[in-house]
Design an enzyme around this catalytic site. Structure first.
Site, mmCIF file in Angstrom:
data_model
loop_
_atom_site.group_PDB
_atom_site.id
_atom_site.type_symbol
_atom_site.label_atom_id
_atom_site.label_comp_id
_atom_site.label_asym_id
_atom_site.label_seq_id
_atom_site.Cartn_x
_atom_site.Cartn_y
_atom_site.Cartn_z
ATOM 1 N N THR A 1 11.252 2.836 -14.741
ATOM 2 C CA THR A 1 11.400 2.703 -16.199
ATOM 3 C C THR A 1 12.866 2.874 -16.551
ATOM 4 O O THR A 1 13.665 3.349 -15.736
ATOM 5 C CB THR A 1 10.666 3.835 -16.947
ATOM 6 O OG1 THR A 1 11.349 5.080 -16.698
ATOM 7 C CG2 THR A 1 9.232 3.921 -16.523
ATOM 8 N N ASP A 2 13.207 2.544 -17.769
ATOM 9 C CA ASP A 2 14.486 3.003 -18.284
ATOM 10 C C ASP A 2 14.295 4.464 -18.730
ATOM 11 O O ASP A 2 13.190 5.013 -18.683
ATOM 12 C CB ASP A 2 14.989 2.101 -19.416
ATOM 13 C CG ASP A 2 16.507 2.189 -19.563
ATOM 14 O OD1 ASP A 2 17.098 3.172 -19.064
ATOM 15 O OD2 ASP A 2 17.108 1.300 -20.179
ATOM 16 N N TYR A 3 15.384 5.047 -19.125
ATOM 17 C CA TYR A 3 15.472 6.476 -19.436
ATOM 18 C C TYR A 3 14.404 6.929 -20.452
ATOM 19 O O TYR A 3 14.458 6.534 -21.621
ATOM 20 C CB TYR A 3 16.858 6.710 -20.026
ATOM 21 C CG TYR A 3 17.493 8.046 -19.801
ATOM 22 C CD1 TYR A 3 18.532 8.193 -18.888
ATOM 23 C CD2 TYR A 3 17.105 9.153 -20.530
ATOM 24 C CE1 TYR A 3 19.159 9.416 -18.707
ATOM 25 C CE2 TYR A 3 17.726 10.373 -20.353
ATOM 26 C CZ TYR A 3 18.754 10.495 -19.439
ATOM 27 O OH TYR A 3 19.380 11.701 -19.276
#
Ligand code: NOJ
Length: 784
Positions: free
Chosen positions: A304-306
């Site tokens: 995932t992104d952050y």
């Protein structure tokens, strides 16, 4: 010698080897009573699958979930949260990968925690945002794209991988392959601009540059195609905003660079923050299962992104964090970046039957496979190499490559009266907030690049180059913060300018006005720069602007009133030298814009391959009012896509075709003769565009389908040829089949996207290249 837990185990392994059951790299288990045992794994040469199956069969649920957990160290902050106890969590076996940690020493130290203090000793994977260099910083990605030089871009990624891997990094969060047509969005600086064809070619070059041919080589890193998908179309250019688009737009514009990354062998994908057509990318089955896994056959892992899993709650898709974790895992997300949702909630979700162990195992396997491919099970410390770090970081050849990459990225936007190149006999007034600012030279996402001492500013480079021969009168003059209104520096700048033959302005945006969370509504010069430029103009001296920014800016006044404008983006560690090379003619600029420069923010989105409309504006036409146009601006951009000047000039012959009839299985050749008509050698990016004149769905006015960068000596000519096949003409029809339809096409070859140098040809019969089934009928059951 320090005896680590790992080396102690090696003694036990040695014994096992003596008994003929040896696998020196076998992970170890600690039993409930604290005794270490060698996990019985297949011998090393029996292959990855067996090795990993053996390992997974020994893992507890908590250990499996740990592998899916990516945590940031406290060395860098690239998102809103930091975990204070990341080292504790590593020791507890709750972390499989770490980002924002680098140097051979530090990665070794953290690796030891995982290898020596956890039951199975599974090595960590170290990731980092190595986007345009690791220590030696190259121009920002949009700048590199302006070089249209794939070899140079690949070489830049190679250098970045070499330096990063020597400091213990295994995995970069790059390339960013988001197409964007909205310069208000600060992250346009991280991609390759607005065009699909150019972005595809650059995505491939970067993946190959980072990953090389062999992942086990210690100078290669895993690449990550991000942000999947359509993040670059954030509404109103506001970062993290939603995207909503037709299937055709998604498939034709936003997905192709991701598909190209898969084809180039990219190891990982990162989900985007945004909601796409109602489903956030991080819980999007259609993107992650139907397209990425099933249709494209991607076998790497998805991160995932952050904190994107957590953000499914504010998106309004998940009720709470456990629900968010369930949605993400079931959609096909393997690794959770920084959100700790998987690590906290997957066990309870499994117990409740909301996720399956098979799904968890699949994710674990994909991650362990990459660790295996990198050789981490053989030697977890193989990338954390102090000696290699000392040899590679800021190596002279890397600095030379960065300087060359920077020169190639510059775009000469204007050069009236040949004010450039400058002569060393001219005295110069160097003015502006970007003339002597080290911090600004390397732009955003500059990894471990030093921002305070290494970057060479323009002022430093000019002093180094010109010595005492040329008088350089420097004044900062203006401020570039949004809040700057103080004009007290103007007097000094004006006094400096009065003493000089040429006024050299270094102006633009501050480095952190582009990149993540850096959207703008006004694309003019921030602070007092405009006002100072206008004051200086009154002196009636030649004026040159060295423009630094990470996005197209609206620079109408400068375009109208200054003599020369050189766009240098954020040029990197060697930026000052590279700019001086071009200003003084040691290097003839050849960059071309990878993105359209608007005249006004109100024209956005503006891009060259738009549709014609039913009422295209024709300035010469009889009826002006009922046309697709603005009352208060031209439709035209300030500078079109593909535009860029040189110190020499080029002439194009008319386009000739080998045939005007293209058969479905055949090809035709389009040619032009390019002549260097100026007074010095130079390079030209010859661009091929094609327009499908009439089709079953409306097509863009033209689309880039090829380019070649050609070097010609003074007076030299060369015939440049492009081969065109039916596949170059394909698009998604109404039923989303990928087809090339019979009919007439216009073909343009010239120096930018506005060229009118054209010829026409016909595709004799239609061809269906792919059927739409997997596109229009998702196999997955939607959100689960
Ligand atoms: C957030 C950014 O969107 C992404 O591009 C980056 O890789 C991660 N943070 C990690 O720093």
């Amino acid at each position: 010698m320090t005896f680590t837990k790992y080396s102690k185990i090696a003694c036990s392994v040695a014994m096992a080897c003596a008994l003929g059951a040896c696998n020196p790299t076998a992970p170890v288990e600690t039993t409930a009573t604290g005794q270490q045992q060698i996990v019985t794994l297949p011998p090393q040469n029996t292959g990855m699958d067996q090795f990993i199956s053996g390992l997974i069969s020994k893992m507890t649920l908590e250990e499996k979930v740990g592998q899916l957990h990516l945590l940031s160290s406290d060395w860098d902050k690239t998102g809103p949260t930091l975990s204070v106890d990341y080292q504790q969590q590593i020791k507890a076996g709750k972390v499989g990968a770490v980002f924002n940690a680098y140097t051979a020493n530090f990665t070794r130290e953290l690796q030891k925690l995982a290898v020596e203090q956890t039951r199975l000793g599974i090595p960590l994977l170290f990731g980092y945002d190595v986007i345009h260099g690791h220590r030696t910083i190259f121009p920002i990605s949009l700048g590199e794209a302006a070089s249209w030089d794939l070899q140079s871009i690949q070489a830049g990624a190679r250098v970045a991988a070499t330096e990063a891997s020597a400091e213990g990094i295994h995995w970069t969060f790059a390339p960013m392959v988001d197409i964007s047509r909205d310069p208000r969005w600060g992250r346009i600086s991280e991609g390759s601009g607005e065009d699909v064809y150019l972005s595809i070619e650059i995505a491939k070059a970067r993946v190959h540059g980072f990953q090389g041919d062999d992942l086990t080589a210690t100078d290669t890193v895993l690449a990550c195609a991000k942000h999947y998908a359509a993040y670059g179309q954030a509404q109103a250019g506001r970062d993290y905003h939603s995207t909503d688009m037709s299937e055709r737009e998604l498939w034709e514009t936003y997905l192709p660079p991701f598909k190209a990354s898969v084809d180039a062998g990219v190891a990982s994908f990162m989900t985007a923050f945004n909601d796409l057509n109602g489903v956030p990318a991080t819980a999007n089955n259609y993107l992650l299962q139907d397209i990425l896994r099933q249709r494209w056959g991607f076998s790497g892992f998805v991160v995932t992104d952050y904190t994107s899993i957590n953000e499914l709650v504010p998106h309004g898709l998940a009720e709470d964090l456990p629900h968010a974790g369930q949605l993400a895992l079931n959609a096909g997300v393997d690794m959770d970046m920084q959100g700790a949702v998987y690590s906290k909630h997957l066990p309870e979700l499994l117990k409740a039957g909301k996720v399956s162990e098979a799904q968890i195992d699949k994710a674990v396997r994909r991650i362990l496979e990459m660790k295996y491919k990198l050789g981490l099970f053989e030697d977890p410390y193989r990338y954390s190499d102090e000696q290699r770090q000392a040899e590679q970081v800021y190596k002279a050849e890397h600095l030379a490559a960065a300087r060359d990459g920077a020169r190639k990225s510059f775009v000469l936007l204007k050069n009236d009266n040949k004010v450039l190149p400058l002569s060393p006999t001219q005295s110069i007034a160097l003015i502006g907030p970007l003339a002597d600012s080290k911090a600004d030279m390397i732009g955003s996402w500059s990894a471990a690049g030093d921002r305070s001492s290494k970057p060479v500013t323009l002022r430093e480079a000019l002093v180094a180059r010109l010595g005492a021969d040329t008088q350089i009168h420097y004044a900062k003059g203006a401020g570039y913060e949004f809040t700057d209104t103080d004009q007290s520096g103007f007097a000094e700048a004006i006094a400096a300018a009065k003493k000089a033959d040429v006024i050299l302005l270094a102006m633009g945006e501050k480095w952190d006005m582009t990149g993540e969370a850096a959207s703008r509504v006004d694309l003019g010069f921030p602070g007092t720069q405009d006002a100072l430029m206008q004051e200086l103009k009154k002196l009636d001296k030649p004026m040159v602007l060295v423009l630094m920014s990470g996005r197209p800016m609206t620079i109408n006044w400068a375009d109208e009133h200054l003599d020369s404008i050189l766009h240098t983006w954020y040029a990197g560690t060697q930026g000052g030298h590279a700019i001086a090379d071009v200003l003084y003619g040691d290097y003839n600029p050849a960059g071309k814009l990878p993105v359209t420069f608007p005249r006004h923010v109100g024209q956005i989105p503006i891009y060259y391959n738009m549709k014609n409309t039913g009422r295209p504006y024709e300035p010469e036409g009889p009826e002006q009012k009922y046309r697709s146009r603005y009352l208060d601006s031209s439709n035209q951009p300030l500078y079109p896509f593909g535009y860029g000047l040189s110190y020499t000039s080029f002439a194009y012959s008319a386009v000739t075709l080998s045939s005007t009839q293209l058969k479905p299985e055949g090809e035709i050749t389009a040619s032009v003769t390019l002549t260097n008509t100026g007074d010095r050698a130079g390079e030209e990016v010859v661009q091929l565009y094609i327009q499908d004149k009439t089709a079953s769905v409306t097509r863009p006015v033209r689309e880039l389908k090829g380019f070649q960068k050609i070097m010609l000596g003074k007076g030299e000519s060369k015939t440049v040829q492009f081969r065109i096949k039916a596949t170059d003409l394909a698009f998604y029809n109404l039923g989303m089949d990928y087809v090339a339809e019979a009919g007439e096409f216009n073909l343009f070859i010239g120096n930018d996207s506005s060229t009118s140098n054209k010829a026409a040809f016909w595709l004799t019969d239609s061809v269906q290249l792919q059927s739409a089934m997997a596109i229009t009928q998702p196999q997955s059951k939607g959100i689960q």
